[in-house]
Design a protein around this motif. Sequence first.
Motif, PDB file in Angstrom:
ATOM      1  N   ILE A  56     -28.248  31.092 105.545  1.00 19.90           N
ATOM      2  CA  ILE A  56     -27.988  32.246 106.412  1.00 19.90           C
ATOM      3  C   ILE A  56     -26.596  32.160 107.010  1.00 19.90           C
ATOM      4  O   ILE A  56     -25.860  33.160 107.086  1.00 19.90           O
ATOM      5  CB  ILE A  56     -29.063  32.348 107.510  1.00 19.90           C
ATOM      6  N   ASP A  57     -26.168  30.960 107.442  1.00 16.39           N
ATOM      7  CA  ASP A  57     -24.826  30.827 107.999  1.00 16.39           C
ATOM      8  C   ASP A  57     -23.767  31.258 106.991  1.00 16.39           C
ATOM      9  O   ASP A  57     -22.848  32.019 107.309  1.00 16.39           O
ATOM     10  CB  ASP A  57     -24.575  29.377 108.410  1.00 16.39           C
ATOM     11  N   LEU A  58     -23.873  30.766 105.753  1.00 14.95           N
ATOM     12  CA  LEU A  58     -22.886  31.120 104.730  1.00 14.95           C
ATOM     13  C   LEU A  58     -22.943  32.604 104.400  1.00 14.95           C
ATOM     14  O   LEU A  58     -21.910  33.259 104.219  1.00 14.95           O
ATOM     15  CB  LEU A  58     -23.114  30.281 103.472  1.00 14.95           C
ATOM     16  N   ASP A  59     -24.156  33.147 104.327  1.00 20.45           N
ATOM     17  CA  ASP A  59     -24.304  34.570 104.018  1.00 20.45           C
ATOM     18  C   ASP A  59     -23.711  35.431 105.134  1.00 20.45           C
ATOM     19  O   ASP A  59     -23.040  36.438 104.863  1.00 20.45           O
ATOM     20  CB  ASP A  59     -25.784  34.895 103.816  1.00 20.45           C
ATOM     21  N   GLN A  60     -23.920  35.038 106.388  1.00 14.34           N
ATOM     22  CA  GLN A  60     -23.372  35.798 107.502  1.00 14.34           C
ATOM     23  C   GLN A  60     -21.853  35.705 107.545  1.00 14.34           C
ATOM     24  O   GLN A  60     -21.166  36.677 107.874  1.00 14.34           O
ATOM     25  CB  GLN A  60     -23.974  35.309 108.814  1.00 14.34           C
ATOM     26  N   ILE A  61     -21.305  34.536 107.235  1.00 21.46           N
ATOM     27  CA  ILE A  61     -19.847  34.401 107.176  1.00 21.46           C
ATOM     28  C   ILE A  61     -19.281  35.331 106.116  1.00 21.46           C
ATOM     29  O   ILE A  61     -18.299  36.056 106.347  1.00 21.46           O
ATOM     30  CB  ILE A  61     -19.458  32.935 106.895  1.00 21.46           C
ATOM     31  N   ARG A  62     -19.888  35.341 104.940  1.00 20.70           N
ATOM     32  CA  ARG A  62     -19.380  36.206 103.864  1.00 20.70           C
ATOM     33  C   ARG A  62     -19.550  37.677 104.197  1.00 20.70           C
ATOM     34  O   ARG A  62     -18.684  38.501 103.876  1.00 20.70           O
ATOM     35  CB  ARG A  62     -20.097  35.872 102.551  1.00 20.70           C
ATOM     36  N   ARG A 105     -34.720  49.132  93.963  1.00 27.79           N
ATOM     37  CA  ARG A 105     -35.814  48.193  93.666  1.00 27.79           C
ATOM     38  C   ARG A 105     -35.556  47.449  92.360  1.00 27.79           C
ATOM     39  O   ARG A 105     -35.803  46.240  92.268  1.00 27.79           O
ATOM     40  CB  ARG A 105     -37.142  48.943  93.595  1.00 27.79           C
ATOM     41  N   ARG A 106     -35.074  48.168  91.366  1.00 27.56           N
ATOM     42  CA  ARG A 106     -34.802  47.516  90.087  1.00 27.56           C
ATOM     43  C   ARG A 106     -33.735  46.441  90.250  1.00 27.56           C
ATOM     44  O   ARG A 106     -33.864  45.331  89.718  1.00 27.56           O
ATOM     45  CB  ARG A 106     -34.357  48.552  89.052  1.00 27.56           C
ATOM     46  N   ALA A 107     -32.688  46.747  90.987  1.00 26.54           N
ATOM     47  CA  ALA A 107     -31.624  45.768  91.195  1.00 26.54           C
ATOM     48  C   ALA A 107     -32.141  44.543  91.945  1.00 26.54           C
ATOM     49  O   ALA A 107     -31.779  43.403  91.624  1.00 26.54           O
ATOM     50  CB  ALA A 107     -30.464  46.414  91.954  1.00 26.54           C
ATOM     51  N   LEU A 108     -32.990  44.761  92.946  1.00 23.30           N
ATOM     52  CA  LEU A 108     -33.549  43.636  93.690  1.00 23.30           C
ATOM     53  C   LEU A 108     -34.457  42.784  92.812  1.00 23.30           C
ATOM     54  O   LEU A 108     -34.420  41.547  92.879  1.00 23.30           O
ATOM     55  CB  LEU A 108     -34.319  44.148  94.903  1.00 23.30           C
ATOM     56  N   ARG A 109     -35.280  43.428  91.979  1.00 24.21           N
ATOM     57  CA  ARG A 109     -36.161  42.662  91.089  1.00 24.21           C
ATOM     58  C   ARG A 109     -35.343  41.816  90.116  1.00 24.21           C
ATOM     59  O   ARG A 109     -35.658  40.651  89.867  1.00 24.21           O
ATOM     60  CB  ARG A 109     -37.087  43.604  90.316  1.00 24.21           C
ATOM     61  N   GLU A 110     -34.300  42.413  89.557  1.00 24.48           N
ATOM     62  CA  GLU A 110     -33.463  41.661  88.627  1.00 24.48           C
ATOM     63  C   GLU A 110     -32.767  40.511  89.330  1.00 24.48           C
ATOM     64  O   GLU A 110     -32.653  39.410  88.779  1.00 24.48           O
ATOM     65  CB  GLU A 110     -32.442  42.602  87.981  1.00 24.48           C
ATOM     66  N   ALA A 111     -32.303  40.752  90.565  1.00 27.24           N
ATOM     67  CA  ALA A 111     -31.640  39.684  91.317  1.00 27.24           C
ATOM     68  C   ALA A 111     -32.619  38.562  91.636  1.00 27.24           C
ATOM     69  O   ALA A 111     -32.259  37.371  91.586  1.00 27.24           O
ATOM     70  CB  ALA A 111     -31.041  40.244  92.598  1.00 27.24           C
ATOM     71  N   ALA A 112     -33.870  38.915  91.950  1.00 29.16           N
ATOM     72  CA  ALA A 112     -34.863  37.892  92.265  1.00 29.16           C
ATOM     73  C   ALA A 112     -35.127  36.977  91.074  1.00 29.16           C
ATOM     74  O   ALA A 112     -35.477  35.807  91.251  1.00 29.16           O
ATOM     75  CB  ALA A 112     -36.165  38.547  92.719  1.00 29.16           C
ATOM     76  N   GLY A 113     -34.939  37.496  89.869  1.00 24.94           N
ATOM     77  CA  GLY A 113     -35.170  36.691  88.676  1.00 24.94           C
ATOM     78  C   GLY A 113     -34.078  35.694  88.378  1.00 24.94           C
ATOM     79  O   GLY A 113     -34.285  34.755  87.589  1.00 24.94           O
ATOM     80  N   ARG A 114     -32.914  35.863  89.006  1.00 21.44           N
ATOM     81  CA  ARG A 114     -31.783  34.972  88.703  1.00 21.44           C
ATOM     82  C   ARG A 114     -31.133  34.385  89.945  1.00 21.44           C
ATOM     83  O   ARG A 114     -30.293  33.485  89.844  1.00 21.44           O
ATOM     84  CB  ARG A 114     -30.711  35.745  87.927  1.00 21.44           C
ATOM     85  N   ALA A 115     -31.534  34.824  91.118  1.00 19.50           N
ATOM     86  CA  ALA A 115     -30.824  34.448  92.340  1.00 19.50           C
ATOM     87  C   ALA A 115     -31.181  33.035  92.774  1.00 19.50           C
ATOM     88  O   ALA A 115     -32.303  32.557  92.592  1.00 19.50           O
ATOM     89  CB  ALA A 115     -31.140  35.424  93.466  1.00 19.50           C
ATOM     90  N   ALA A 116     -30.210  32.380  93.364  1.00 18.33           N
ATOM     91  CA  ALA A 116     -30.423  31.113  94.064  1.00 18.33           C
ATOM     92  C   ALA A 116     -29.823  31.273  95.452  1.00 18.33           C
ATOM     93  O   ALA A 116     -28.842  31.991  95.634  1.00 18.33           O
ATOM     94  CB  ALA A 116     -29.750  29.962  93.323  1.00 18.33           C
ATOM     95  N   PRO A 117     -30.390  30.613  96.445  1.00 16.98           N
ATOM     96  CA  PRO A 117     -29.802  30.718  97.776  1.00 16.98           C
ATOM     97  C   PRO A 117     -28.438  30.050  97.810  1.00 16.98           C
ATOM     98  O   PRO A 117     -28.094  29.240  96.938  1.00 16.98           O
ATOM     99  CB  PRO A 117     -30.811  29.986  98.663  1.00 16.98           C
TER     100      PRO A 117
END
Length: 655
Positions: A463-469, A442-454
Amino acid sequence: MTEAHESAGPGPGDAHVAVFPDHDAAAAVARFFARPGTRTLPHPSGRPWLVGHWHDDEMVTARAGSAALAVIGCCPLDADALRRHAARLRDITQLDALARTLPGSFHLMAALDGRLRVQGTASGLRLVFHARIDDVQVAATRADVLAAALGRDPDVEQLAVRLLWPVPHPLGEEPMWRGVTAVSPQDALVVAPDGRTVRHSRWWTPPRPTRTLAAGAPRVREALTDAVDARTGQGGVVSCDLSGGLDSTTICFLADRSPARVVANTWPGRDPADSDLHWAKQAAGFLPDVEHQVWDAHASPLVYTDLLAIDDLLDEPTIGVMDRARVLHHLPAMAERGSRVHLTGIGGDHVAWCSEAYYHRLARRRPLFALRQLRGFRALWQWPLGGTLRALADSRTYPAWLGDASRRLSDPLPDSVTTGLGWGVPPRLFEWMTPEAARLARRALREAAGRAAPLHPDRGLHIDLDQIRSCTRIIRQWDRMAARAGVPMASPFLDDRVIEACLAVRPEERVTPWAYKPLLSAAMRGIVPDACLRRTDKAAAAMDAADGLREHRADLRALWEDSHLERLGLVDGEVLRRLAQRPATPGLGDAILYSTIACEVWLRGLALRAAPATEGNSPWHCASAPTSPPPKPDTARSSWTSAAGSTGSSTPPGP
């Protein structure tokens, strides 16, 4: 620095290197990487530039003036062509354009006037990592090589994250060790002449999806043809999957047009309703020059086979271990037939088809068209009207979606329309994960939500790029396993040029409820017979997985008897041992065990590799590189002969 060799090592297809700046301090650090079996290529100064393992046909190098280039992997450039590129190189950023034009799948490395540039593939099949070691930035194509030099153990928080299923972007790209940094696939790593300053430079962006199907199909055909030709153009014997599905059938027909002799492999499923064999035989009937090997369905390993014996040196956990025995089963026989590479159709599902989530945006831009299409999807996937409308109305940003996911890790999964039109399947915890594992995740997800961009503002392309990776991270490890088994694997659908050609086509023409893989069918018309293009389904292999869960329950129980994850406080071993005794437990058939098994098998593999060399130390310290066989005379495709020969460090290992 000279090469040393031992009696066993990686086979062709498993090239990996560490990359060093042309600096006195880096030369000292490079000694940590010069283990038995490694090879070295120097900078013009004589200091080491590349240290690692490769075979003659896996690397092409060239030097012109102060510029040096190296390509590792599948690339059509020979040494003369690469030398011409080196002679024209005035700025290291010029390589962005070169990297966007070449077919194949490879790492591209350059040194120019003291600067370094290292990149992998946009697909994520070839990755780049770096770490600061004794105040010097060292790059590498494998994270574990850097971790071993740092003397680090796997990070427990990252292990907790990998227990989630699925692992959302960007957490799935994080290395398993603190101190090691991953370079995003669309970026290149640039190291300044001081050897300490680094930056990540964007070299790839997905194409705008503006081509019609009619305009895009010829480009997909050309890109796929080039990708297959890059593996088959040298002739000899190549082997291919021929499942009967459109993806592997496409690869077989393209390979048959090459100078190579093709051996096609079909594994019928155990389910009597599985129609793969019918479609495979139909395709083989149009390929009279192709040898068709049909394997006994009941002789093929099941899912979960040989989990206790896996000791592959991998730099991250992978759910690919579940099918490892199945993937590798045929390769020794293909090696006996002389196959030098095995081609798969993997990736076709990820690039020739695409996510329905594009319709979330299309519903706002072209509402009448989108609603007609969505009616078809509702009938195809049994989406309820209310759920469809709620999914279309959900306008959360990706960070907000990720933050919500961190608070709902124990909730039931949402229905298929919510995930199909949203940002993807949200991660979930399982009953055997401890409160500590949940806290860390949960902590890792919260931290990622604060800096993540799609990966892209359009959730369909994200989703296509994420599934390819996600796919390439599994295939990346399978490729290492296959190379060790004796026949390198290649997946032409996952070449960057193929991905670009597919993504450039309008999504509403790539994914439709009225046709199955219309882009690939249009691209292959005239090459693949129409009779083979008519298939509109694929086998699920559910019986193979269910039988494997039942037949290998003793191995699964043994896996949890002395669990590394349990000792780390991340899982409740007793819950897992009880589940192993009840393979018919509802839910187990949905692969919910896969991420946990992947982490446990990975830790066991590190311990198995480390035991002889580091007895008495931490159970997962591992050697940074396998060893190579004795040297043979230098026949590398390289223009490096004069520079390397002067240092005594260019003699390649044998095949």
